[in-house]
Design a protein around this motif. Structure first.
Motif, PDB file in Angstrom:
ATOM      1  N   MET A 165     -23.153 -38.606  14.090  1.00 41.78           N
ATOM      2  CA  MET A 165     -21.859 -38.510  14.567  1.00 41.78           C
ATOM      3  C   MET A 165     -21.061 -39.950  14.645  1.00 41.78           C
ATOM      4  N   ALA A 167     -18.733 -41.340  16.548  1.00 39.21           N
ATOM      5  CA  ALA A 167     -17.444 -41.059  18.119  1.00 39.21           C
ATOM      6  C   ALA A 167     -17.137 -42.338  17.562  1.00 39.21           C
ATOM      7  N   ASN A 226     -14.271 -38.727  25.132  1.00 40.91           N
ATOM      8  CA  ASN A 226     -15.204 -39.756  22.954  1.00 40.91           C
ATOM      9  C   ASN A 226     -15.841 -38.628  22.009  1.00 40.91           C
ATOM     10  N   TYR A 227     -15.628 -36.890  22.467  1.00 40.41           N
ATOM     11  CA  TYR A 227     -16.339 -35.821  21.357  1.00 40.41           C
ATOM     12  C   TYR A 227     -15.216 -35.888  20.677  1.00 40.41           C
ATOM     13  N   ILE A 228     -15.624 -35.526  19.282  1.00 44.95           N
ATOM     14  CA  ILE A 228     -14.803 -35.877  17.797  1.00 44.95           C
ATOM     15  C   ILE A 228     -14.167 -34.968  17.911  1.00 44.95           C
ATOM     16  N   GLY A 233     -19.312 -30.607  18.479  1.00 45.39           N
ATOM     17  CA  GLY A 233     -19.881 -30.363  19.641  1.00 45.39           C
ATOM     18  C   GLY A 233     -20.937 -31.117  19.744  1.00 45.39           C
ATOM     19  N   ASP A 234     -22.191 -31.885  21.034  1.00 42.92           N
ATOM     20  CA  ASP A 234     -23.360 -32.610  20.516  1.00 42.92           C
ATOM     21  C   ASP A 234     -23.747 -32.277  19.802  1.00 42.92           C
ATOM     22  N   PHE A 235     -23.696 -32.715  18.695  1.00 35.64           N
ATOM     23  CA  PHE A 235     -25.152 -32.314  16.734  1.00 35.64           C
ATOM     24  C   PHE A 235     -26.401 -32.519  17.799  1.00 35.64           C
ATOM     25  N   GLY A 236     -27.060 -33.386  18.669  1.00 36.05           N
ATOM     26  CA  GLY A 236     -28.141 -33.007  19.752  1.00 36.05           C
ATOM     27  C   GLY A 236     -28.811 -31.804  20.267  1.00 36.05           C
TER      28      GLY A 236
HETATM   29  N1  URA Z   1     -21.150 -37.659  19.274  1.00 36.88           N
HETATM   30  C1  URA Z   1     -22.113 -36.223  19.139  1.00 36.88           C
HETATM   31  O1  URA Z   1     -22.773 -34.949  19.311  1.00 36.88           O
HETATM   32  N2  URA Z   1     -20.408 -35.751  19.464  1.00 36.88           N
HETATM   33  C2  URA Z   1     -19.601 -35.977  19.511  1.00 36.88           C
HETATM   34  O2  URA Z   1     -18.034 -35.350  18.699  1.00 36.88           O
HETATM   35  C3  URA Z   1     -19.669 -37.152  19.317  1.00 36.88           C
HETATM   36  C4  URA Z   1     -20.344 -37.560  19.778  1.00 36.88           C
END
Ligand code: URA
Length: 242
Positions: A165, A167, A226-228, A233-236
């Motif tokens: 990701m 951002a 600052n999420y895309i 969402g949060d990839f990790g």
């Molecule tokens: N990292 C993520 O996992 N998701 C985002 O949207 C931005 C940064």
């Protein structure tokens, strides 16, 4: 090609007329020669739809992310230099082929970038992989290098930098500075990414005009955290936590 302001485009198979094809949101376009966006095929859009869906469970998220990562790695390898290599086939004929020139390594930006390591290993047997951990400094709110472990001869390798990701681009920018500080020329860095924000990728591509970015998709933008967006969402969290 579509832009962020007109993001809907037909993506059905080529044998179908425009009226019959389903339409879908496809990647925004940025005017940089060093940014390569994967072809917006029905296959890729369907894979991205799986991982973007908030209802997709972790096992499927991993499976479909891995498929996109594989496409990114395969495309990334096309941007590495090759030289001519003639070989002889078992029936005694000559085939004028190619071989890769130079050594490579992967460098993942922890933690999410580590999810892309297996895809690289699946394509490049025994590839060396380094790691960089960058986090926000609580005092300055700026990205800070916390840890790195890189192959000692990295300056002589092509580097595939891995982060799913993109951002604001703060971590990727710092990672490139770390690599350059270890003697890796900018033109030998290839950044592989699943989803980028237009503002992040624009700043990055302009700051580092000689490296190359291979991404699956440039999204609409960033939200207030600052999420895309639309993003995934949060990839990790989605890849690593149940
Ligand atoms: N990292 C993520 O996992 N998701 C985002 O949207 C931005 C940064």
């Amino acid at each position: 090609p579509s832009t962020a302001s007109a993001p809907t485009q037909c993506v059905g198979p080529t044998f179908k007329g425009v009226d019959e094809k389903p339409s879908a949101t496809v990647s925004a376009v940025v005017p940089f020669d060093n940014v390569y966006v994967l072809p917006q095929t029905p296959q890729l859009i369907a894979l991205l739809s799986m991982i973007r869906n908030k209802d997709t469970e972790r096992a499927d998220f991993i499976f479909y992310s891995n498929r996109i990562i594989r496409l990114l790695v395969e495309e990334g390898l096309n941007h590495l230099p090759v030289i001519e290599k003639s070989i002889t086939t078992p029936v005694g004929r000559t085939y004028n082929g190619l071989m890769f020139q130079g050594k490579i390594c992967g460098v993942s930006i922890m933690r999410a970038g580590e999810a892309m390591e297996q895809g690289l290993r699946d394509c490049c047997r025994s590839v060396r992989i380094g790691k960089i951990l960058i986090q926000r400094d609580e005092d300055t709110a700026q990205p800070k290098l916390f840890y790195d472990k890189l192959p000692e001869d990295i300056a002589n390798r092509w580097v595939l930098l891995l982060d799913p990701m993109f951002a604001t681009g703060g971590s990727a920018t710092m990672a490139v500075e770390v690599l350059k500080g270890r003697g890796v020329p900018e033109e030998r860095i290839l950044f592989l990414n699943l989803i980028a924000s237009p503002e992040g990728i624009t700043t990055f591509a302009a700051k580092f005009p000689r490296l190359k970015v291979v991404t699956a998709f440039i999204d609409e933008g960033l939200d207030e955290k600052n999420y895309i967006v639309p993003g995934l969402g949060d990839f990790g969290d989605r890849f690593y936590t149940i």
